[in-house]
Every structure is written in structure tokens, then in C-alpha cells.
Write a protein that holds these residues in place. Structure first.
Motif, PDB file in Angstrom:
ATOM      1  N   UNK A 295      39.056  51.233  41.573  1.00  0.00           N
ATOM      2  CA  UNK A 295      38.673  51.775  42.880  1.00  0.00           C
ATOM      3  C   UNK A 295      39.896  52.365  43.573  1.00  0.00           C
ATOM      4  N   UNK A 296      41.016  51.676  43.484  1.00  0.00           N
ATOM      5  CA  UNK A 296      42.265  52.217  44.056  1.00  0.00           C
ATOM      6  C   UNK A 296      42.590  53.571  43.454  1.00  0.00           C
TER       7      UNK A 296
ATOM      8  N   UNK B  63      49.931  53.416  50.615  1.00  0.00           N
ATOM      9  CA  UNK B  63      49.283  53.568  51.910  1.00  0.00           C
ATOM     10  C   UNK B  63      49.600  54.939  52.501  1.00  0.00           C
ATOM     11  N   UNK B  64      50.858  55.352  52.416  1.00  0.00           N
ATOM     12  CA  UNK B  64      51.256  56.656  52.925  1.00  0.00           C
ATOM     13  C   UNK B  64      50.504  57.768  52.197  1.00  0.00           C
TER      14      UNK B  64
ATOM     15  N   UNK C  40      38.277  39.525  52.440  1.00  0.00           N
ATOM     16  CA  UNK C  40      38.301  39.268  51.009  1.00  0.00           C
ATOM     17  C   UNK C  40      39.427  38.367  50.555  1.00  0.00           C
ATOM     18  N   UNK C  41      40.157  37.770  51.506  1.00  0.00           N
ATOM     19  CA  UNK C  41      41.275  36.902  51.141  1.00  0.00           C
ATOM     20  C   UNK C  41      40.856  35.455  50.949  1.00  0.00           C
TER      21      UNK C  41
ATOM     22  N   UNK D 207      42.406  50.364  52.928  1.00  0.00           N
ATOM     23  CA  UNK D 207      42.969  49.218  53.635  1.00  0.00           C
ATOM     24  C   UNK D 207      42.128  47.964  53.436  1.00  0.00           C
ATOM     25  N   UNK D 208      40.859  48.124  53.121  1.00  0.00           N
ATOM     26  CA  UNK D 208      40.022  46.957  52.833  1.00  0.00           C
ATOM     27  C   UNK D 208      40.398  46.313  51.507  1.00  0.00           C
ATOM     28  N   UNK D 209      41.074  47.068  50.657  1.00  0.00           N
ATOM     29  CA  UNK D 209      41.522  46.544  49.360  1.00  0.00           C
ATOM     30  C   UNK D 209      42.925  45.949  49.434  1.00  0.00           C
ATOM     31  N   UNK D 210      43.610  46.204  50.536  1.00  0.00           N
ATOM     32  CA  UNK D 210      45.025  45.864  50.629  1.00  0.00           C
ATOM     33  C   UNK D 210      45.287  44.362  50.523  1.00  0.00           C
TER      34      UNK D 210
END
Length: 228
Positions: free
Chosen positions: A91-92, A145-146, A65-66, A161-164
Motif C-alpha cells: 500500500x505504501x 512523508x515529504x 492501528x498501534x 499518515x494512517x500507515x505511519x
């Protein structure tokens, strides 16, 4: 497979990985800005790799997605609309809200709260030590993330992680002190405190307020021109 062929395959794989890592870092640290054109020839020359290697790396970044293909297939750094950014935060919030609920329901809640406290210290140190923006973003997203890791939910973590990548681009492309305010340890501490108390309702409310504030502080509440 012969030893020579295997050696060639290993070098090729390493070059792909190196090109991918270099491009990902350039995008997520703001060296390439949203909307910037990513030319295979220029990148290949800069990285001293083949165009095919660059093409494979860019294809992978599209999946993350970048990178986005525009007119005539021209590749550019992804540029999310304000609507897409709000949706990203929504979503997050849903994912991290589930993570909070699962942490609080876990018998290891206090251990999780202690780990989050350590993450807050790293975030606080990043700001007090005058670290650069990339380090601040790393510490900020490291806390979130943690949070997902501590939930013990592998699918939740994989989805977050796909949103990161897109989230890093959004944060890096924002400007000014308001961005620092959104990432500060002070804005994250109430989340960890609510988890330590085991107050699920308060934690959810605080997380919602944190995400809403982040949208405001990052300056992305502008109306999307495409919606008018």
C-alpha cells in the motif's frame, strides 16, 4: 460554562493529550514491543493520570492501528504478521508511486527534487552522526512523508499518515544492520535522482525495488504460519 468548569475541561484535555503522546512515543520508539500487554492500572500509575484518561488514549491508539484488543478485550501493542507487513509495504508503494508521478508531472518538480535532496542530507547526517535508532527512523520516514506532501494530494497524504504508526512499529521491532541498510540515504538517493530527471518510469521501478528491498532487509519475508 463557568471559568472553573472550563479550566477543569482544559486540564482534562491536556492530560489526555499528554497520555496519548507518551503512549504513542513509547510504542513507536520500541519501549513497548509488539505483543506487549498494556495494562490500564500500571500505565495510569506510571503517568500519574486516571484510568479513564489512559482508556481514552488507548482507544485512540486502537484507531491508529498501534493497539489491538485480544482475548477478553486485553489490549496489546499491535503485532503484524509477515503477510500484513508485506501488504503494508504494498500500500505504501502504491501511495508513494502516485506521489512520485504527481511530483514529476508538476511544474514545480525541480523545487520538489531540491527539497528531497535536503531530506536526504538529514537522513545521511542521522547515520553519520551516530544518532539513535529513533532519530534514524524519523529521518527515514521523513523522506517518504515529504514525498507525499510534495505531491500536493491531501487525500494521499492523509492515507499515508494512517500507515505511519504501524510502519514505525515494524521498523523499530526489526533488528540489526540490515535495518540500517534499508533506511540509509544511499537506498533513497536513486528515487530523488529519478524525480530530478523527470523519469517517471525509472522512478516507479526504483521505488518498487526500494520497497521490495526494505521487506527483505527488515527480515519479514518469512512465511506466515497461519497460511500453512
Amino acid at each position: 460554562m463557568s471559568g472553573q468548569a472550563l479550566s477543569s475541561l482544559t486540564r482534562s484535555t491536556t492530560l489526555r493529550e499528554q497520555a496519548l503522546a507518551a503512549l504513542r512515543t513509547a510504542i513507536t520508539t520500541g519501549r513497548y514491543r509488539p505483543g506487549d500487554h498494556l495494562g490500564e492500572v500500571e500505565i495510569a500509575e506510571h503517568l500519574s493520570v486516571s484510568r479513564g484518561t489512559v482508556r481514552e488514549a488507548l482507544r485512540h491508539l486502537q484507531q491508529e492501528g498501534l493497539v489491538t484488543a485480544g482475548a477478553r478485550g486485553m489490549l496489546r501493542v499491535s503485532q503484524l504478521t509477515p503477510t500484513e507487513v508485506r501488504e503494508l509495504f504494498q500500500v505504501r508503494e502504491a501511495l508513494e508511486g502516485l506521489a512520485v508521478a504527481q511530483i514529476i508531472a508538476s511544474p514545480r518538480r525541480q523545487e520538489a527534487a531540491a527539497a528531497l535532496g535536503e531530506a536526504l542530507e538529514k537522513l545521511r547526517d542521522a547515520f553519520e552522526s551516530g544518532a539513535d535508532l529513533a532519530a534514524k527512523v524519523e529521518a527515514d520516514l521523513g523522506f517518504h512523508l515529504l514525498l507525499c506532501e510534495l505531491s500536493g494530494n491531501s487525500i494521499l497524504l492523509k492515507t499515508w499518515r494512517q500507515l505511519e504508526g504501524p510502519m514505525r512499529v515494524v521498523i523499530m521491532s526489526a533488528a540489526g544492520e540490515r535495518r540500517d541498510l534499508a533506511m540509509s540515504a544511499t537506498s533513497h538517493t536513486p528515487i530523488a535522482d529519478a524525480i530530478a530527471r523527470g523519469d517517471a518510469a525509472a522512478a516507479q521501478e526504483i521505488l518498487h525495488a526500494h520497497m521490495a528491498s526494505a521487506i527483505e532487509q527488515l527480515g519479514i519475508e518469512r512465511e506466515d504460519p497461519s497460511e500453512t
